[in-house]
Design an enzyme around this catalytic site. Structure first.
Site, mmCIF file in Angstrom:
data_model
loop_
_atom_site.group_PDB
_atom_site.id
_atom_site.type_symbol
_atom_site.label_atom_id
_atom_site.label_comp_id
_atom_site.label_asym_id
_atom_site.label_seq_id
_atom_site.Cartn_x
_atom_site.Cartn_y
_atom_site.Cartn_z
ATOM 1 N N CYS A 271 26.359 -6.747 -7.974
ATOM 2 C CA CYS A 271 25.385 -5.429 -9.271
ATOM 3 C C CYS A 271 27.394 -5.196 -10.150
ATOM 4 O O CYS A 271 26.733 -5.267 -10.644
ATOM 5 C CB CYS A 271 24.874 -5.204 -8.869
ATOM 6 S SG CYS A 271 24.717 -3.748 -7.635
ATOM 7 N N GLU B 182 18.536 1.615 -10.596
ATOM 8 C CA GLU B 182 19.681 1.078 -10.229
ATOM 9 C C GLU B 182 19.935 -0.290 -11.547
ATOM 10 O O GLU B 182 19.155 -1.279 -10.389
ATOM 11 C CB GLU B 182 20.234 1.420 -8.634
ATOM 12 C CG GLU B 182 20.100 2.061 -8.124
ATOM 13 C CD GLU B 182 21.464 3.406 -8.127
ATOM 14 O OE1 GLU B 182 22.539 2.353 -9.031
ATOM 15 O OE2 GLU B 182 21.700 4.292 -8.732
HETATM 16 P P1 NAD Z 1 14.903 -8.679 -10.472
HETATM 17 O O1 NAD Z 1 14.735 -7.047 -11.501
HETATM 18 O O2 NAD Z 1 14.151 -9.933 -11.074
HETATM 19 O O3 NAD Z 1 14.354 -7.884 -9.200
HETATM 20 C C1 NAD Z 1 14.006 -6.535 -8.059
HETATM 21 C C2 NAD Z 1 12.456 -6.671 -7.794
HETATM 22 O O4 NAD Z 1 11.338 -6.140 -8.850
HETATM 23 C C3 NAD Z 1 12.143 -7.052 -6.962
HETATM 24 O O5 NAD Z 1 11.726 -6.837 -5.654
HETATM 25 C C4 NAD Z 1 10.810 -8.044 -7.606
HETATM 26 O O6 NAD Z 1 9.405 -8.421 -6.823
HETATM 27 C C5 NAD Z 1 10.088 -6.346 -8.563
HETATM 28 N N1 NAD Z 1 9.905 -7.128 -9.793
HETATM 29 C C6 NAD Z 1 9.557 -7.935 -10.493
HETATM 30 N N2 NAD Z 1 9.102 -7.731 -11.583
HETATM 31 C C7 NAD Z 1 8.001 -6.462 -11.472
HETATM 32 C C8 NAD Z 1 7.869 -5.677 -12.448
HETATM 33 N N3 NAD Z 1 6.651 -6.291 -13.691
HETATM 34 N N4 NAD Z 1 7.343 -4.286 -12.015
HETATM 35 C C9 NAD Z 1 8.406 -3.830 -11.138
HETATM 36 N N5 NAD Z 1 9.063 -4.866 -9.913
HETATM 37 C C10 NAD Z 1 9.179 -6.498 -10.081
HETATM 38 O O7 NAD Z 1 16.153 -8.039 -10.219
HETATM 39 P P2 NAD Z 1 16.892 -9.860 -9.069
HETATM 40 O O8 NAD Z 1 16.994 -11.181 -9.698
HETATM 41 O O9 NAD Z 1 16.142 -9.191 -8.164
HETATM 42 O O10 NAD Z 1 17.541 -8.854 -8.958
HETATM 43 C C11 NAD Z 1 19.113 -9.280 -9.724
HETATM 44 C C12 NAD Z 1 19.819 -7.729 -10.216
HETATM 45 O O11 NAD Z 1 19.182 -6.170 -10.190
HETATM 46 C C13 NAD Z 1 20.386 -8.124 -11.289
HETATM 47 O O12 NAD Z 1 20.457 -7.994 -12.861
HETATM 48 C C14 NAD Z 1 21.595 -7.022 -11.086
HETATM 49 O O13 NAD Z 1 22.853 -6.454 -11.354
HETATM 50 C C15 NAD Z 1 20.588 -5.773 -10.534
HETATM 51 N N6 NAD Z 1 21.209 -5.017 -9.307
HETATM 52 C C16 NAD Z 1 22.022 -3.769 -9.148
HETATM 53 C C17 NAD Z 1 22.275 -3.236 -8.448
HETATM 54 C C18 NAD Z 1 22.403 -1.801 -7.825
HETATM 55 O O14 NAD Z 1 22.167 -1.292 -7.889
HETATM 56 N N7 NAD Z 1 22.231 -1.384 -9.500
HETATM 57 C C19 NAD Z 1 22.305 -3.740 -7.547
HETATM 58 C C20 NAD Z 1 22.142 -4.851 -7.061
HETATM 59 C C21 NAD Z 1 21.426 -6.124 -7.934
#
Ligand code: NAD
Length: 484
Positions: A264, A230
């Site tokens: 998002c 997602e």
């Molecule tokens: P992010 O990708 O920075 O982090 C999300 C999660 O990934 C965190 O829990 C983080 O600890 C983990 N993470 C970080 N590095 C990782 C790695 N190398 N391997 C595995 N996991 C890792 O995202 P964010 O800044 O928390 O959220 C914002 C983003 O999320 C935006 O792009 C937004 O559009 C998207 N988003 C999508 C939805 C959806 O439903 N499609 C909903 C909300 C947010």
């Protein structure tokens, strides 16, 4: 740790090793527990969902306070509306539908199969790992959990490190509500998250950025763990020539500024007929003043999650302005101390600027003028597939052209965000905005194995095809070729 893995000290290395060991131990315990009850009955699943509901209810005030603390300021109404209420509604929906979802699906057979019978059994996959982002930290971890529990799985949750107060509260709440081998929380930064997604889960649900989503898909591929991704991206809003701005603009502004654009599915930019740009801009400015008077002090407005994210938004505007865009302040000035970023519209930002290439994730609204609808459609189709698309207007033929002429994760016509809030609409991206979907039955199915089962009858026509092959087999094959 703000999104980066720094050099590890001995102490953080020890902490990381501990987290890694805990992930392995929890996963082993959950897999063993799953094996002792491979397909839990309705009562067990319903009880887990009921406990989750009571947990959210009794922890609601603590969750709301913790999330506000993590953001700096996040109004209780916003957290209740976007995190608490949808999750509780989704739990109630799942509990109402659970029996129907669990029911084996009868399948009719081709005549060649008769008199056998067939069903599709819906079974849990086992242990599901759920990794969440910070922007709707409760909703985006617990909504996938609802599907996981309804489908009879066990689950491990990894909330974001950018919401530490909430993540601690969630860990306590879950530990108080579930046995560790049913549902457990693992906290930590990107290194812990990487170790988490490298573990051999039976399925992973990842919500976050496209860049991290790629890493998760790679890590999961090593274990052949299926993933629901997602992700994010730039979601366009098209204002049709036929749009009535007095109706469209309040809805667009609401969706853009909810959680200060840290959503998002927020409309990222607006495609506006060239001749109506000035009219649109003044309607947007008036509406921002109506919904959020007195910015940046307005308590209904949400802070930007971190200094790093705030500075990035400042840079996006500066770069666009430096390369010729007009930046129009829609509210007041910014308040860096409280990370209150007042909304800004941008007109004429060049295509190659970061604000036009990256997901904005904040209260900046680029306006992209277009001359014909085909041009607007082509603009969208030349870019990554968006997570959401919005169209505003009265002209049904134009609406149809946009719906059939573009691909997006989901669409709301004449409003924003709302398709996400319906439990019976599958929610998920496409292309760079992700793959797989959940919510309601889609979430249940995403985390179930649909197992086809054919039950042979006492009499079987297949016997006519057993070797040694002779004239009877030839005759049967001819018959099958003709009417099979
Ligand atoms: P992010 O990708 O920075 O982090 C999300 C999660 O990934 C965190 O829990 C983080 O600890 C983990 N993470 C970080 N590095 C990782 C790695 N190398 N391997 C595995 N996991 C890792 O995202 P964010 O800044 O928390 O959220 C914002 C983003 O999320 C935006 O792009 C937004 O559009 C998207 N988003 C999508 C939805 C959806 O439903 N499609 C909903 C909300 C947010």
């Amino acid at each position: 740790m703000d999104g980066q893995v720094g050099a590890r000290t001995d102490e953080t290395s020890a902490g990381f090793a501990e987290s890694e060991a805990r992930i392995a131990a929890l996963l082993a315990a959950q897999k063993a527990a799953w094996a002792s009850d491979v397909t839990p009955d309705h009562t067990t699943r319903d009880d887990r969902l009921a406990r989750l509901d009571r947990m959210v209810d009794s922890w609601q005030d603590r969750f709301v306070a913790a999330i506000s603390e993590d953001f700096g300021n996040r109004p209780a109404v916003v957290t209740t509306l976007t995190d608490i209420v949808p999750v509780r509604a989704a739990i109630r929906h799942a509990r109402r539908q659970l029996r129907a979802w669990m029911r084996p699906q009868r399948v009719s057979l081709a005549w060649t199969g008769i008199p056998a019978s067939a069903v599709i059994l819906r079974q849990p996959l086992g242990v599901v790992g759920i990794v969440g982002p910070w922007n709707y930290p409760l909703n985006l971890v617990l909504s996938p959990l609802i599907g996981a529990l309804a489908a009879g799985n066990r689950a491990m949750l990894k909330p974001s490190e950018l919401t530490p107060a909430y993540s601690q509260a969630l860990a306590h709440a879950i530990a108080e509500t579930f046995a560790e081998d049913e549902v457990a929380v693992v906290t930590g930064g990107p290194d812990v998250a990487a170790a988490f997604t490298a573990a051999p889960f039976d399925h992973l649900v990842f919500t976050g950025s496209t860049a991290v989503g790629r890493k998760v898909a790679e890590a999961a591929a090593k274990n052949l763990t299926p993933v629901t991704l997602e992700l994010g991206g730039k979601s366009p809003a098209i204002l049709d020539l036929s749009a009535q701005f007095d109706k469209a603009v309040p809805r667009l502004v609401w969706g853009k500024l909810l959680n200060s654009g840290q959503t998002c599915v927020a409309p990222d930019y607006a495609l506006v007929p060239r001749g109506r740009v000035a009219e649109f801009l003044s309607a947007v400015k008036a509406e921002v003043g109506r919904q959020y008077p007195g910015l940046p002090a307005n308590p209904d407005y949400t802070s930007i999650i971190s200094v790093r994210h705030f500075s990035r938004l400042i840079r996006l505007v500066e770069e666009a302005r430096d390369t010729g865009a007009e930046a129009v302040e829609l509210g007041g000035s910014h308040d860096p101390e409280r990370r209150m970023f007042s909304p800004v519209a941008l007109i004429g930002a060049p295509d190659e600027t970061a604000v036009m290439c990256e997901e904005i994730f904040g209260p900046i609204l680029p306006i992209v003028p277009y001359d014909t609808l085909d041009q607007a459609i082509a603009y969208i189709n030349q870019r990554d597939r968006p997570l959401a698309l919005y169209w505003f207007g009265e002209d049904k033929a134009a609406q149809e052209r946009v719906l059939t002429g573009t691909i997006a994760g989901g669409v709301t016509v004449n409003d924003t965000i709302l398709h996400l809030a319906q439990d019976d609409l599958p929610f998920g991206g496409v292309g760079a905005s992700g793959y797989g979907a959940y919510h309601g039955e889609a979430g249940f199915l995403a985390l179930s194995k649909e197992k086809p089962v054919l039950k042979q009858s006492a009499i079987s026509g297949v016997k006519l095809l057993y070797p040694p092959y002779g004239r009877l087999a030839d005759w049967m094959l001819k018959l099958l070729g003709r009417i099979g």
